[in-house]
Design an enzyme around this catalytic site. Structure first.
Site, mmCIF file in Angstrom:
data_model
loop_
_atom_site.group_PDB
_atom_site.id
_atom_site.type_symbol
_atom_site.label_atom_id
_atom_site.label_comp_id
_atom_site.label_asym_id
_atom_site.label_seq_id
_atom_site.Cartn_x
_atom_site.Cartn_y
_atom_site.Cartn_z
ATOM 1 N N SER A 36 -40.212 -19.634 -34.847
ATOM 2 C CA SER A 36 -39.981 -19.137 -33.497
ATOM 3 C C SER A 36 -41.065 -18.146 -33.086
ATOM 4 O O SER A 36 -41.477 -17.291 -33.863
ATOM 5 C CB SER A 36 -38.628 -18.454 -33.426
ATOM 6 O OG SER A 36 -38.527 -17.757 -32.208
ATOM 7 N N HIS A 51 -48.505 -25.019 -30.163
ATOM 8 C CA HIS A 51 -47.736 -23.809 -30.431
ATOM 9 C C HIS A 51 -48.448 -22.974 -31.484
ATOM 10 O O HIS A 51 -48.828 -23.488 -32.524
ATOM 11 C CB HIS A 51 -46.344 -24.206 -30.934
ATOM 12 C CG HIS A 51 -45.352 -23.104 -30.847
ATOM 13 N ND1 HIS A 51 -45.418 -22.010 -31.654
ATOM 14 C CD2 HIS A 51 -44.288 -22.921 -30.026
ATOM 15 C CE1 HIS A 51 -44.410 -21.197 -31.338
ATOM 16 N NE2 HIS A 51 -43.714 -21.725 -30.347
ATOM 17 N N LEU A 74 -30.913 -33.732 -25.562
ATOM 18 C CA LEU A 74 -30.240 -32.950 -24.526
ATOM 19 C C LEU A 74 -30.166 -33.729 -23.223
ATOM 20 O O LEU A 74 -29.119 -33.786 -22.581
ATOM 21 C CB LEU A 74 -30.974 -31.628 -24.316
ATOM 22 C CG LEU A 74 -30.783 -30.613 -25.428
ATOM 23 C CD1 LEU A 74 -31.558 -29.347 -25.118
ATOM 24 C CD2 LEU A 74 -29.309 -30.285 -25.608
ATOM 25 N N HIS A 112 -46.726 -29.262 -30.263
ATOM 26 C CA HIS A 112 -45.317 -28.911 -30.196
ATOM 27 C C HIS A 112 -44.576 -29.651 -29.091
ATOM 28 O O HIS A 112 -43.425 -30.045 -29.245
ATOM 29 C CB HIS A 112 -45.226 -27.404 -29.959
ATOM 30 C CG HIS A 112 -43.845 -26.890 -29.809
ATOM 31 N ND1 HIS A 112 -42.857 -27.149 -30.732
ATOM 32 C CD2 HIS A 112 -43.264 -26.146 -28.852
ATOM 33 C CE1 HIS A 112 -41.742 -26.571 -30.338
ATOM 34 N NE2 HIS A 112 -41.952 -25.971 -29.200
ATOM 35 N N GLY A 123 -30.556 -37.070 -22.638
ATOM 36 C CA GLY A 123 -29.825 -38.334 -22.743
ATOM 37 C C GLY A 123 -28.331 -38.141 -22.941
ATOM 38 O O GLY A 123 -27.508 -38.758 -22.254
ATOM 39 N N LEU A 130 -35.272 -26.751 -23.186
ATOM 40 C CA LEU A 130 -33.835 -27.004 -23.263
ATOM 41 C C LEU A 130 -33.244 -26.974 -21.857
ATOM 42 O O LEU A 130 -32.397 -27.785 -21.485
ATOM 43 C CB LEU A 130 -33.160 -25.942 -24.139
ATOM 44 C CG LEU A 130 -33.708 -25.835 -25.563
ATOM 45 C CD1 LEU A 130 -32.944 -24.785 -26.346
ATOM 46 C CD2 LEU A 130 -33.609 -27.173 -26.273
ATOM 47 N N ARG A 139 -48.737 -19.191 -25.137
ATOM 48 C CA ARG A 139 -48.990 -20.043 -26.296
ATOM 49 C C ARG A 139 -50.399 -20.611 -26.328
ATOM 50 O O ARG A 139 -51.042 -20.611 -27.374
ATOM 51 C CB ARG A 139 -47.970 -21.203 -26.284
ATOM 52 C CG ARG A 139 -46.571 -20.729 -26.533
ATOM 53 C CD ARG A 139 -45.561 -21.842 -26.359
ATOM 54 N NE ARG A 139 -44.235 -21.345 -26.728
ATOM 55 C CZ ARG A 139 -43.133 -22.084 -26.683
ATOM 56 N NH1 ARG A 139 -43.178 -23.339 -26.280
ATOM 57 N NH2 ARG A 139 -41.980 -21.570 -27.044
#
Lengths: 238, 256, 640
Positions: free
Chosen positions: C284, C266, C43, C403, C45, C443, C333
């Site tokens: 998830s 995670h 994402l 994670h 790069g 993200l 988490r």
């Protein structure tokens, strides 16, 4: 002022997209689909004509029909289109097959396990069988009708060629009836895949209409070749 | 469990390849297929034989890097990626044949590794919306019906692994190409360049030497992401419509 | 050495706007005279390379995979946060900023985090314009969900494949620039070294993974977008190829490494099934919205599947609900992970002993199987496929796994490392998540850095140095770096030892997991340091890499990466030793409250640890960047 030569060049340039279209991987398929669908229509008409052979009238209905098909100007025009479409269907099939073979590459798989249906994978072989039949078939009836010496028969005021007798004679040969029937099986398999496939290629794939297309395709691919084959078998046994 | 593996070994792009047979005596049913090859590779290295080269990365079924034609199926007998295929799928004592993807446009690089850069070039030909960073409208400016958004997503879920090409008897890439064309044909963002996109991507697909679709639907049967052949029909529509109506007079797409 | 974070003065909400105005611009006609190298095409790069190409710079982009689309961003499932407040539930940029700072346990910079929250809004607009098919409501507008225990619904998602869709969007933008000729793409090419001349980054050394050819590329600036280093643990949710090599070589050339010990574990991963395990698969964490986590009250070794259903309610310990009544199964988490470890250490683990149950029986009873199937069907299928167990017939088993790594190359507000011209973006830098990252924020950060930060900040640097300030690849520094890389490859090939690369990697991973994983102590860390040094020694004398350096050689690639992981592992241990507090993903057993919860020590450790490489086998030097909090009040996290 532009010369005529220039405008010709422009015309050619202007048509390049069309050549590109029909030589592209998708366009080739479109040619197959359109010509295929036309041939399907032709088969229907052809079958209706052939069924006249079974009429118990000494061949009158059939001979009148054959005369009509060879003399009506509109039908004649369509028949030339039909010949052309057969040629396109065959030539494009050869081109497609060659292109697809080379796309697969030189080294094949040692093992393939596929879940696809047999006829879909073997359209080329089926087509070749049909082509062989077509040559014999054309030579036997179409060739005779157009170039051979066919006796005449008179119905009322009209004198027509007696194609019925040619057919009836041919269908007394057991080997010809056998060849005819086997070829109809090939056509059935060819249609089994080809009918619905043509719609997919033309982009007609919709959950509302797919069941109808598939159903009609399957029925057509069984009923039409079966009826075609029925005629010589019945005439052989008469 | 014990497994006999017949693996395609090929030193390099121009070398001649051949099958070699290996015995894997300590496979566990819980291993993934790639982990089984990892174990075999460990044994090979200890014996002084070079490890089998194969592509893999995420090992969770989404990056599309793993390949392998296993017992006559791309990604093996299940409709998943090879990394998600587990040894419990096979029988104890079974012989498993492993081959690289085969297609003119996917040349073998080494052993089971093939070159799939043709896919990138097809995407470069038009698999995007021409927008620059910044200066775009608010995300909620254009409502998109949920059905349409979902269908676009279904197409967009393609991982570009190439199983469709590997499965197709014509090595056709049409499922892959149609997935991208479909995504943008469905979404409002893709409308502006809809015609050019179909023309250019198909032209590039042809230039790469992929075959034509003959509607056997082997691709759909093997696609690990369940991409539907309805996308190919849509691409056919898009392309035909584009070629017949776009304003570009010069060669738009296709042909050689 | 004074670490200047270059955070602009002024009120929090105006810092970035003001800073953007103060940055120098490059004349449009001159942009084509500059070259920028982007390493990695995830994402961060892909978005950076595309955006810089659009601006007119000449970009060279590199990835080790066969296509830029395979970068591991693609595997992100959950979603991406943005302070759009489309749901009218009280979200705002400030709230996203606050949640991120607090979630990071106050170990991130206020200025950076606020900018991240600010950019989040534009990211969604950008992605939608690219044709990313986000989930939508029936009315046609974008859908949101609450994620990772957030109190507002600000997470945008595309089923369980958000990372894939965002990456394919960025990949499209990148492809567009490749087609335009503004980006030259080098796939199956791995960066081996960064070249520094006169104190500035001038280019990189790469290896063509197909031919083994070592090459040099020069540029005005180098952007490292190479992701995290979770694979130092061998087993992680990272891709097999994910590695630290680019960042580590930059570190060895002078770039400081920030907070290396901050690792995110995670809680909802599929447990390890045996020694052959090569990676771990995440499910998830949205599963925790409806699933209940439990273990039996008394040890019941091997318990699983249908047998678990027979355990009476009274014999079950829903430990998260018991200990944290207000957050229950939705605790962050790190808390969920650590508590799973605690019950397993007590011998109450299920299955192999290293697993806890995630039970949907109550949810299925409440909402019906159809609803649960619609919500989580794909995750249940994935679980069934990997484990061979039917999650509808018995509880799933989960166990924590590495994670994400919050640590990374130290960067200033402009995302530049302390080496001028060398930048780090996305997970490769340390900047925005502090000691712990919130769900759906990775993200966001990758795309914020690539689309909306670097296009401004790199321009400032380029305008300042001028286009003539470039070094050609004929420079002796390039030649020397090439030679060093060749020597290293040959050295690895010529050791001809007895052990495979994977054996070393596994050994390193087990050590890191045991002593520098979910729970760390001084004694354990010191032991780990010794073990890692031994592994390093043995690696360089006993690794077995067959084949040559002039061909596709995957063992050589691995060896080259593992050698760096070993060195990084030691630095992580050093960092963990230094930080004698518990914060975020870093839990020091010596620093806990009487109830066994993490105890932060803001007076002593409210700093970024930036480590400087001092040479082979020399202890690294620690630099501290003090963290100043002007807008938020530091509180201890409590989820009771």
């Amino acid at each position: 002022m532009r010369s005529i030569f220039d405008s010709h060049q422009n015309l050619l340039l202007n048509m390049k997209w069309l050549i590109d279209l029909f030589s592209s991987s998708l366009g080739r398929k479109v040619v197959m689909a359109l010509t295929g669908l036309f041939i399907i229509l032709f088969l229907t008409v052809h079958l209706i004509g052939n069924l006249q052979l079974l009429k118990d009238d000494g061949g009158e209905a059939f001979n009148v029909y054959a005369y009509f098909m060879t003399h009506n100007p509109l039908i004649k025009t369509i028949s030339y289109v039909n010949y052309a479409f057969f040629v396109f269907h065959i030539v494009w099939a050869i081109m497609l097959t060659r292109k697809n073979r080379s796309a697969r590459g030189a080294e094949g798989y040692a093992i393939t396990n596929t879940s696809t249906i047999w006829s879909a994978r073997n359209m080329g072989i089926l087509g070749t069988v049909i082509l062989v039949f077509l040559v014999i078939h054309m030579r036997q009836f179409w060739g005779e009708m157009h170039f051979g010496t066919v006796p005449f028969k008179t119905y009322g005021a009209q004198e027509v060629k007696d194609l019925y007798t040619i057919c009836a004679d041919a269908f007394k040969n057991w080997w010809y009836v056998a060849l005819y029937s086997i070829s109809m099986v090939a056509i059935a398999f060819h249609l089994w895949h080809g009918f619905a496939s043509a719609f997919q290629t033309l982009g007609i794939n919709h959950s509302k209409y797919n069941p109808v297309i598939n159903f009609v395709g399957k029925v057509f691919s069984i009923v039409v070749p079966a009826l075609f084959a029925l005629i010589p078998i019945v005439m052989f046994t008469l | 469990m014990k497994i006999k593996l017949k693996v395609w070994r090929q030193k390099g792009p121009n070398a001649k390849g051949e099958f070699k047979t290996y015995n894997v005596d300590h496979a566990s049913p819980d291993m993934s297929f790639l982990e089984m090859i990892d174990v075999l590779n460990g044994e090979l290295i200890r014996k002084g034989e070079e490890a089998i080269a194969f592509d893999h990365d995420c090992r969770e079924g989404i990056c599309g890097m793993c390949s392998l034609y296993i017992n006559g199926h791309p990604h093996g007998p299940l409709q998943t990626t090879t990394c998600q295929l587990h040894m419990r799928t096979f029988k104890d004592g079974e012989t498993i044949t492993v081959e690289p993807w085969r297609a003119q446009a996917f040349p073998v690089i080494k052993d089971l590794v093939v070159d799939r850069s043709a896919f990138d070039r097809i995407q470069q030909a038009g698999g995007y919306v021409n927008v620059n960073t910044g200066g775009v409208p608010d995300a909620n400016e254009i409502p998109i019906p949920k059905k349409i958004a979902d269908e676009a997503f279904d197409a967009a879920t393609c991982i570009g692994c190439g199983a469709c090409v590997a499965a197709c008897k014509n090595a056709s890439a049409m499922l892959f190409v149609s997935a991208k064309i479909s995504q943008f044909a469905l979404l409002p963002q893709g409308q502006v360049e809809r015609k050019e996109r179909a023309e250019k991507m198909v032209a590039q697909m042809d230039a790469e030497g992929f075959g034509s679709c003959t509607n056997t639907y082997a691709c759909e049967a093997e696609c690990p992401k369940g991409i539907k052949v309805a996308n190919i029909a849509r691409m056919n529509r898009e392309y035909l419509g584009a070629m017949l109506t776009s304003y570009e007079v010069g060669s738009g797409g296709g042909g050689e | 050495m004074n670490l200047d974070s270059k955070i602009p003065e002024g009120p929090l909400a105006e810092k970035w706007t003001k800073h953007k105005f103060n940055l120098k611009l490059v004349n449009p006609a001159n942009k084509r005279k500059y070259e920028v190298i982007v390493v990695g095409t995830g994402l961060a790069g892909a978005s950076a390379a595309a955006s810089l190409g659009e601006l007119g710079y000449n970009v060279k982009a590199f990835c080790f995979q066969d296509s830029p689309r395979r970068a591991h961003s693609i595997a992100a499932q959950g979603g991406i946060n943005a302070a759009k407040n489309y749901q009218n539930d009280g979200d705002s940029i400030y709230r996203l900023f606050y949640d991120t700072i607090k979630g990071g346990d106050y170990r991130a910079r206020e200025g950076n985090v606020y900018r991240l929250a600010e950019s989040s809004v534009s990211i969604i607009d950008q992605c939608v314009a690219q044709g990313v098919p986000f989930a939508r409501e029936y009315g046609g507008l974008l859908a949101n969900r609450s994620f990772g225990g957030a109190q507002v619904s600000r997470t945008f998602y595309a089923r369980g494949q958000t990372g894939q869709q965002l990456l394919l969007g960025a990949y499209g933008a990148l492809n567009r620039q490749i087609a335009n000729g503004k980006v030259k793409m080098y796939s199956r090419t791995e960066m081996l070294d960064v070249v520094i001349v006169d104190g500035k980054a001038r280019g990189i050394i790469t290896r063509d993974l197909l031919t083994g050819k070592i090459e040099s590329h020069s540029a005005h600036a180098v952007l490292l977008c190479t992701g995290g280093y979770g694979n130092v643990f061998y087993l992680s949710t990272n891709a097999k190829g994910s590695n630290v090599t680019a960042a580590w070589r930059a570190h060895k050339r002078g770039a400081f490494f920030g907070n290396p010990c901050f690792t995110q574990i995670h809680p909802t991963c599929i447990p390890v099934s045996g020694d052959h395990q090569s990676k771990l698969t995440l499910m998830s964490e949205s599963l925790r919205n409806d699933g209940r986590v439990w273990v039996p009250k008394k040890p019941m070794p091997g318990l699983k599947g249908a047998d678990a259903m027979k355990v009476p309610e009274a014999d079950r310990d829903y430990f998260l609900e018991r200990k944290y009544p207000s957050f229950g199964n939705l605790v962050p988490r790190d808390v969920a992970s650590r508590n799973a470890k605690i019950v397993c250490d007590e011998g109450r683990g299920v299955g192999s002993g290293l697993a806890v149950f995630l039970d949907f029986t109550d949810a299925i009873k409440r909402d019906g199987e159809a609803t649960i199937r619609a919500k989580y069907g794909n995750l249940f299928d994935m679980y069934a496929q990997i484990t061979g167990d039917n999650p509808y017939k018995g509880p799933m088993m989960i166990y924590p796994a590495v994670h994400y790594t919050m640590g990374g190359l130290w960067v200033d507000y402009n995302l530049m490392t302390n080496v001028p011209g060398l930048y780090a973006l996305g997970e490769a830098n340390f900047s925005d998540h502090g000691a712990n990252r919130l769900g759906a924020s990775a993200l966001m950060q990758g795309l914020a850095d690539g689309y909306f930060v670097i296009p401004y900040t790199v321009g400032d640097y380029l305008a300042n140095i001028g286009w003539a300030d470039k070094v050609s690849t004929d420079h002796p520094a390039f030649k020397e770096a090439i030679q060093q890389s060749i020597d290293r490859m040959n050295k690895l090939i010529n050791i001809k030892g007895k052990k495979t690369v994977d054996e070393f990697h596994r050994q390193l991973g087990l050590t890191m997991w045991e002593y520098c994983g979910m729970s760390r102590s001084e004694q354990g860390l010191k032991k780990a340091k010794q073990i890692i040094q031994d592994i390093k020694k043995e690696f360089w004398t006993n690794v077995n890499v067959l084949g040559t350096a002039n061909e596709l050689n995957q063992e050589l690639e691995k060896a080259n990466r593992v050698a760096d992981f070993i060195e990084l592992g030691e630095l992580m241990v050093d960092d963990a030793l230094d930080r004698k507090e518990s914060c975020g993903g870093h839990f020091r057993e010596e620093s806990q409250t009487p109830e066994g919860e993490a105890l932060r020590k803001d007076d002593e450790y409210a700093y970024v640890a930036a480590w400087e490489y001092k040479g082979e086998n020399q202890p690294e030097q620690l630099h501290k960047e003090e963290l100043k909090f002007e807008n938020v009040k530091l509180t201890q996290r409590s989820y009771k």
